[in-house]
Design a protein around this motif. Sequence first.
Motif, PDB file in Angstrom:
ATOM      1  N   ALA A   1     -59.633 -19.537  40.477  1.00  0.00           N
ATOM      2  CA  ALA A   1     -59.636 -18.122  40.828  1.00  0.00           C
ATOM      3  C   ALA A   1     -60.927 -17.776  41.551  1.00  0.00           C
ATOM      4  O   ALA A   1     -61.974 -18.370  41.335  1.00  0.00           O
ATOM      5  CB  ALA A   1     -59.471 -17.267  39.590  1.00  0.00           C
TER       6      ALA A   1
ATOM      7  N   HIS B   1     -51.360 -19.552  32.646  1.00  0.00           N
ATOM      8  CA  HIS B   1     -52.747 -19.164  32.902  1.00  0.00           C
ATOM      9  C   HIS B   1     -53.737 -20.212  32.401  1.00  0.00           C
ATOM     10  O   HIS B   1     -54.941 -19.986  32.416  1.00  0.00           O
ATOM     11  CB  HIS B   1     -53.060 -17.840  32.218  1.00  0.00           C
TER      12      HIS B   1
ATOM     13  N   PHE C   1     -62.411 -10.589  30.404  1.00  0.00           N
ATOM     14  CA  PHE C   1     -62.173 -11.070  31.760  1.00  0.00           C
ATOM     15  C   PHE C   1     -62.534 -12.530  31.812  1.00  0.00           C
ATOM     16  O   PHE C   1     -63.447 -13.019  31.130  1.00  0.00           O
ATOM     17  CB  PHE C   1     -63.005 -10.287  32.776  1.00  0.00           C
TER      18      PHE C   1
ATOM     19  N   LYS D   1     -60.613 -12.119  36.300  1.00  0.00           N
ATOM     20  CA  LYS D   1     -59.288 -11.611  35.979  1.00  0.00           C
ATOM     21  C   LYS D   1     -59.268 -11.165  34.531  1.00  0.00           C
ATOM     22  O   LYS D   1     -59.975 -11.704  33.675  1.00  0.00           O
ATOM     23  CB  LYS D   1     -58.214 -12.683  36.190  1.00  0.00           C
ATOM     24  N   GLU D   2     -58.432 -10.234  34.273  1.00  0.00           N
ATOM     25  CA  GLU D   2     -58.363  -9.728  32.913  1.00  0.00           C
ATOM     26  C   GLU D   2     -57.426 -10.600  32.087  1.00  0.00           C
ATOM     27  O   GLU D   2     -56.578 -11.329  32.631  1.00  0.00           O
ATOM     28  CB  GLU D   2     -57.867  -8.281  32.909  1.00  0.00           C
TER      29      GLU D   2
END
Lengths: 638, 231
Positions: free
Chosen positions: A82, A104, A76, A86-87
């Motif tokens: 963010a 990302h 994660f 998050k994975e």
Amino acid sequence: MAALSSNLLLLLLMSSLDWLSTPGNGFFMARHDVTSPAPPEPHITECISRDQATFQCWWSPGNFHNLSSPGALRLFYINSLASEWKECPKYVHPNRECFFDNNHTSIWIPYCMQLRGQNNVTYYNEEDCFRVENIVRPDPPVSLNWTLLNISPSGLNYDVMVNWEAPPSADVKTGWMRIEYEIQYRAGNTTKWDALEMQRQTQQTIFGLHVGKEYEVHIRCRMRSFVRFGEFSDPIFIQVISSKGSTFPLTLVLVFGITGVLILVMLIVSSQQRRLMMILLPPVPAPKIKGIDPELLKWHTIIHRRGPDKFQLENKGKLDDLNFSSTGGGLGGPPTYATDFYQDELWVEFIEVDAEDAGTGEKEDNQGSDTQRLLDVPQPISHHMNIGFSNAVSFPDSDSGRASCYDPDVPDQDTLMATLLPGQPEDGEVKTSPAPERLLIRTQTAGPQTWFNTDFYAQVSNVMPTGGVVLSPGQQLRIQESTSGTEEEPQQGKEHKGSEDSEEEKEKEEQFQLLVVDPEGGRQAAESNTPQMFAPPSSPIPGEGYQTILPQPAETEPAATAEDGQSPYILPDSPQSQVFARVADYTVVQELNSQHSLLLNPPPRQSPPACRPQHPLKALPSMPVGYITPDLLGSLSP
Amino acid sequence: MMHGTIRSVSCVWVVWVCLFFCSSVTMVGAAPICANAQGGCHVLSLANLFDRVIQHSARTHGISNNLHTEFEQYFMPSKNHIGRVSRNCHTSSILTPNGKDNAQRMAREELTEVILKLLVAWRDPLWHFHQSMAHHHDFNNFSSNKALEMSNMVHELHKGVEKVAEKMQVLGIISNTVSSLVSPEALLASDSSEWRPMRDYDLLYCFRRDSNKVQNYLKILKCRIIPEHGC
């Protein structure tokens, strides 16, 4: 099940080993100063970005082998954009890798990674946070090749230009990544790489490579003003072989040339060694005083007879400073000089014996003191005996000094006539000789070369009543006097003559020596009234040397009778055949015979007392060598 | 006669003035001409200007990196990156592209503006940072000098980028929307007191990032405008 689990375990082990060997291990640990060993819990091992647009992260289950299966651990991440964890957007399970693509990936914002296992067990390390621009490690450059720039005139060195291209993954065209490169190279057999300066261009020159050696070159790059380098590229090999083998013969020629020159020089040196030594180290010439006239060097010894038992010696020479003893030996002149002086021609020109004083009867009293007085030069004595020596000294030309057994000092007047003892006979002869008689004794050497082992001085072995002095030089002379000489002896009494010596030589080898003998064989008695004594230059009889004989009173009469015209000289027959040998200077007076002559070699009893004084001497047994001391004199006096 | 000379002089003067203005007008798109050719001045080309500015920004970033590493060694701040993640630098209000795509998609004028804003926003904080370092006896002179140098370099960099922007505007590469005046956002960022409570370490942390941004944006700009040299 057990087999399956064991297989899984094996697989896990192998995969973990494989994974452990992947590069980038310890990225996060290397980031910090403290390098700690791998933590046992699951952890992120490394995150790397190649192009500053994407990045990847790898993790490890640590010792938790139960979590090594794919999917057991999940990654994660979180960043400032963010709001929650998050994975991983994309897993690459065989590598335990998580790949973040462009969408990302955000630069200049911090990311943090986290591992989560089953049941929301969280393995989180605070240090696993980074910004993407700080984890950029570009790929190695590609298309590495080289071109030869030039070769040095000696043909031993050359320069190459290496060029390459930026890694395709790095976007340098748009300026998104600014890369600098580092070239490293090494010679084929060494282990240490040489690094060149950071290069911003895609080419670099390597200078000073050696012909014939093989070089290995590789390159890596990094972001400008950042720290971490990417991986090295595959190496390329550079080698330039010298054409025509030009270097080989050159070195060979050089080596052989130098060797040949060296050998030549050595040959020259060895063949001309002596000459070279003469040139380089010329021998020191001995000093030669060529201007000195040998005549000037002649000197004579004067024996002044001060009494029946008293003699005084005096050296007189033409050269006043006959201080050879002081100069020759003392001033550092070549020692050979002095010795040669004494060894070479020793000419005794004349010995003047003045029989002025009538010897007193107290020979005994004066014997001891006479010797002293004899040795004591400065005492003036009435009886004057002159013994003239002409010492013709020929200085040797050669530098080599002749070993002299003799003291190079001045012929001490004392030692010269040390054994000259006035005996009893002075009375008669002295008295009877109103006028000072002069005995001329000439000693002449057989030749400079043959004058070997010759004493500088000659001992007067006996004094004749007429004033003649019998000399006995240092070495034994094989005296072969003529019978005429021997006949003269009885007239002269106890004098020692060469003929006697010839008798002596018939006697024993050890008989003493020598009489004044004229090697030339010339009778000079006819010349003048003065008796002449000739001292033979050489004494063939090896023996003890001098023997002193006291002139007996009876002998003085013959000496006196010699005045009648008989010259008390003895002529040896053939002195040439004499052998020179070393003789002792002194001897011990053994006894006195009936005629009051000193017997240095006591004769056998059967010898008639009428024998000439030499006989007892000849008949003496082996003569001891020694001095005649006043004590002995005293004891020997009849 | 006097009239003749005066007239000739005035004519020459008029001609000279005309030439001067004309040359200034025709400067756009033409090869740069130095006004005092005989003075020995040399006009820098845009590529040259860009190179200089980029080099300057690279040096600035290097110094900030060194200082940050030093701070990390001496002070060992808490590794609360998460906290730092949420924390903003005082320049966070300035919108900057965070990725290559975003940066490439951004217009030149915007990019230039972003650069200028960043540089303006950092002038005062760096100056005060240097002041605080000078007063702090914990730091050696070397670090203090580095801070001063950093502050000066940001100042010069700002001037250089301004000149580049002017040149670009003159050359017509970018429109005249980029004003040399400081934008209100930048002013706001610099006047805000957000940076005041920032500790030195955080300040360096933020500045290191922003100097890298500046360097990156300049390079992108340059390679977009003049791709020939060193891109």
